[in-house]
Design a protein around this motif. Structure first.
Motif, PDB file in Angstrom:
ATOM      1  N   TYR A  76       0.877  -1.170   0.000  1.00 11.66           N
ATOM      2  CA  TYR A  76       0.000   0.000   0.000  1.00 11.66           C
ATOM      3  C   TYR A  76       0.915   1.222   0.000  1.00 11.66           C
ATOM      4  N   VAL A  77       0.624   2.182  -0.842  1.00  6.40           N
ATOM      5  CA  VAL A  77       1.398   3.425  -0.871  1.00  6.40           C
ATOM      6  C   VAL A  77       0.397   4.570  -0.966  1.00  6.40           C
ATOM      7  N   TRP A  78       0.464   5.491  -0.012  1.00  3.53           N
ATOM      8  CA  TRP A  78      -0.465   6.624   0.040  1.00  3.53           C
ATOM      9  C   TRP A  78       0.279   7.895   0.413  1.00  3.53           C
ATOM     10  N   ASP A  79      -0.291   9.022   0.026  1.00  7.66           N
ATOM     11  CA  ASP A  79       0.146  10.307   0.571  1.00  7.66           C
ATOM     12  C   ASP A  79      -0.445  10.419   1.961  1.00  7.66           C
ATOM     13  N   LYS A  80       0.351  10.803   2.925  1.00  4.50           N
ATOM     14  CA  LYS A  80      -0.112  10.920   4.314  1.00  4.50           C
ATOM     15  C   LYS A  80      -0.217  12.370   4.751  1.00  4.50           C
ATOM     16  N   ALA A  81       0.779  13.181   4.396  1.00  2.00           N
ATOM     17  CA  ALA A  81       0.796  14.574   4.839  1.00  2.00           C
ATOM     18  C   ALA A  81       1.627  15.387   3.857  1.00  2.00           C
ATOM     19  N   ALA A  82       1.461  16.705   3.945  1.00  3.42           N
ATOM     20  CA  ALA A  82       2.215  17.577   3.041  1.00  3.42           C
ATOM     21  C   ALA A  82       2.370  18.955   3.669  1.00  3.42           C
ATOM     22  N   ALA A  83       3.397  19.656   3.206  1.00  2.00           N
ATOM     23  CA  ALA A  83       3.635  21.033   3.634  1.00  2.00           C
ATOM     24  C   ALA A  83       4.339  21.763   2.505  1.00  2.00           C
ATOM     25  N   ILE A  84       4.072  23.042   2.394  1.00  4.54           N
ATOM     26  CA  ILE A  84       4.740  23.845   1.375  1.00  4.54           C
ATOM     27  C   ILE A  84       5.225  25.134   2.015  1.00  4.54           C
ATOM     28  N   ASP A  85       6.427  25.523   1.655  1.00  7.40           N
ATOM     29  CA  ASP A  85       7.013  26.772   2.120  1.00  7.40           C
ATOM     30  C   ASP A  85       7.241  27.651   0.889  1.00  7.40           C
ATOM     31  N   PHE A  86       6.528  28.758   0.813  1.00  8.18           N
ATOM     32  CA  PHE A  86       6.680  29.679  -0.308  1.00  8.18           C
ATOM     33  C   PHE A  86       7.890  30.566  -0.026  1.00  8.18           C
ATOM     34  N   VAL A  87       8.905  30.471  -0.855  1.00 12.68           N
ATOM     35  CA  VAL A  87      10.174  31.152  -0.627  1.00 12.68           C
ATOM     36  C   VAL A  87      10.231  32.490  -1.348  1.00 12.68           C
ATOM     37  N   ALA A  88       9.778  32.526  -2.608  1.00 14.65           N
ATOM     38  CA  ALA A  88       9.853  33.735  -3.426  1.00 14.65           C
ATOM     39  C   ALA A  88       8.712  33.710  -4.437  1.00 14.65           C
ATOM     40  N   PRO A  89       8.293  34.867  -4.930  1.00 12.64           N
ATOM     41  CA  PRO A  89       7.241  34.859  -5.953  1.00 12.64           C
ATOM     42  C   PRO A  89       7.762  34.274  -7.263  1.00 12.64           C
ATOM     43  N   GLY A  90       6.940  33.442  -7.871  1.00 14.82           N
ATOM     44  CA  GLY A  90       7.305  32.859  -9.157  1.00 14.82           C
ATOM     45  C   GLY A  90       6.749  33.714 -10.276  1.00 14.82           C
ATOM     46  N   ARG A  91       7.590  34.437 -10.944  1.00 22.25           N
ATOM     47  CA  ARG A  91       7.147  35.334 -12.018  1.00 22.25           C
ATOM     48  C   ARG A  91       7.532  34.819 -13.403  1.00 22.25           C
ATOM     49  N   GLU A  92       7.792  33.523 -13.477  1.00 21.54           N
ATOM     50  CA  GLU A  92       8.132  32.871 -14.744  1.00 21.54           C
ATOM     51  C   GLU A  92       7.784  31.393 -14.608  1.00 21.54           C
ATOM     52  N   ASP A  93       8.041  30.613 -15.646  1.00 20.76           N
ATOM     53  CA  ASP A  93       7.819  29.175 -15.582  1.00 20.76           C
ATOM     54  C   ASP A  93       8.673  28.580 -14.469  1.00 20.76           C
ATOM     55  N   VAL A  94       8.125  27.570 -13.799  1.00 25.79           N
ATOM     56  CA  VAL A  94       8.845  26.920 -12.704  1.00 25.79           C
ATOM     57  C   VAL A  94       8.855  25.414 -12.918  1.00 25.79           C
ATOM     58  N   TYR A  95       9.828  24.754 -12.283  1.00 27.64           N
ATOM     59  CA  TYR A  95      10.081  23.342 -12.521  1.00 27.64           C
ATOM     60  C   TYR A  95      10.242  22.602 -11.197  1.00 27.64           C
ATOM     61  N   ALA A  96       9.877  21.322 -11.215  1.00 29.36           N
ATOM     62  CA  ALA A  96      10.113  20.442 -10.074  1.00 29.36           C
ATOM     63  C   ALA A  96      10.700  19.140 -10.595  1.00 29.36           C
ATOM     64  N   HIS A  97      11.696  18.643  -9.908  1.00 30.24           N
ATOM     65  CA  HIS A  97      12.396  17.422 -10.310  1.00 30.24           C
ATOM     66  C   HIS A  97      12.303  16.431  -9.156  1.00 30.24           C
ATOM     67  N   PHE A  98      11.985  15.192  -9.468  1.00 30.25           N
ATOM     68  CA  PHE A  98      11.844  14.134  -8.479  1.00 30.25           C
ATOM     69  C   PHE A  98      12.747  12.980  -8.908  1.00 30.25           C
ATOM     70  N   LYS A  99      13.562  12.505  -7.997  1.00 30.66           N
ATOM     71  CA  LYS A  99      14.417  11.355  -8.300  1.00 30.66           C
ATOM     72  C   LYS A  99      14.431  10.432  -7.087  1.00 30.66           C
ATOM     73  N   LEU A 100      13.931   9.239  -7.283  1.00 33.49           N
ATOM     74  CA  LEU A 100      13.860   8.250  -6.216  1.00 33.49           C
ATOM     75  C   LEU A 100      15.078   7.335  -6.310  1.00 33.49           C
ATOM     76  N   GLU A 101      15.943   7.446  -5.341  1.00 33.49           N
ATOM     77  CA  GLU A 101      17.185   6.675  -5.324  1.00 33.49           C
ATOM     78  C   GLU A 101      16.916   5.217  -4.939  1.00 33.49           C
ATOM     79  N   PRO A 102      17.633   4.282  -5.550  1.00 34.27           N
ATOM     80  CA  PRO A 102      17.456   2.862  -5.211  1.00 34.27           C
ATOM     81  C   PRO A 102      17.656   2.570  -3.719  1.00 34.27           C
ATOM     82  N   ALA A 103      18.556   3.269  -3.083  1.00 31.83           N
ATOM     83  CA  ALA A 103      18.800   3.044  -1.650  1.00 31.83           C
ATOM     84  C   ALA A 103      17.565   3.381  -0.820  1.00 31.83           C
ATOM     85  N   VAL A 104      16.802   4.384  -1.232  1.00 30.10           N
ATOM     86  CA  VAL A 104      15.581   4.749  -0.517  1.00 30.10           C
ATOM     87  C   VAL A 104      14.525   3.662  -0.691  1.00 30.10           C
TER      88      VAL A 104
END
Length: 150
Positions: A76-104
């Motif tokens: 079973y794999v579920w989202d349990k909780a989340a939090a976001i910290d807004f650091v700066a205003p995004g005034r252009e396109d923005v990107y997110a990168h996710f990489k799941l390492e084999p060790a994890v």
């Protein structure tokens, strides 16, 4: 489902399509993905920067999906909780990168081997093309070995 097929179909999903979000890349082995949120007149907030809800939405399902595909159907794999910290205003396109390492993945399998629930936090930065951090998102993922696999 193949990762390439999933990517194409996911980009047609209304929350992504209507808000100018795109799943740019999803590796064939489901270990890595990259998402872009294009800044458009219809997804800006009152001060003409990226809408915070979209910054969160662009990151929402990906840690769960990567973990789910790496562990397989015995978990079973579920989202349990989340939090976001807004650091700066995004005034252009923005990107997110996710990489799941084999060790994890190995760590999650070992921790869940006895059937106990496992909670693990993952972090992602939302950045501009120049690398400026716009937001930091934390997602807690729940993992548990299904009873039939114990």
């Amino acid at each position: 489902m193949r990762a390439s097929t999933f990517r194409r179909l996911f980009n047609l999903w209304p929350p992504f399509l209507c808000n100018s979000m795109r799943l740019q890349m999803l590796s064939d082995d489901w270990r890595e993905t990259r998402v872009v949120l294009h800044l458009r007149p219809w997804n800006r907030n009152y001060v003409k920067s990226q809408f915070g809800g979209n910054l969160f939405a662009m990151t929402d399902p990906f840690w769960m999906l990567l973990v789910m595909h790496q562990l397989g159907s015995d978990y079973y794999v579920w989202d349990k909780a989340a939090a976001i910290d807004f650091v700066a205003p995004g005034r252009e396109d923005v990107y997110a990168h996710f990489k799941l390492e084999p060790a994890v993945v190995d760590e999650l399998r070992a921790a869940a081997a006895n059937g106990e629930k496992v909670l693990r936090w993952f972090e992602t930065e939302v950045v501009t093309s120049s690398g400026k951090v716009i937001a930091r998102v934390r997602k807690q993922i729940y993992v548990r070995l299904k009873p039939k696999a114990r």
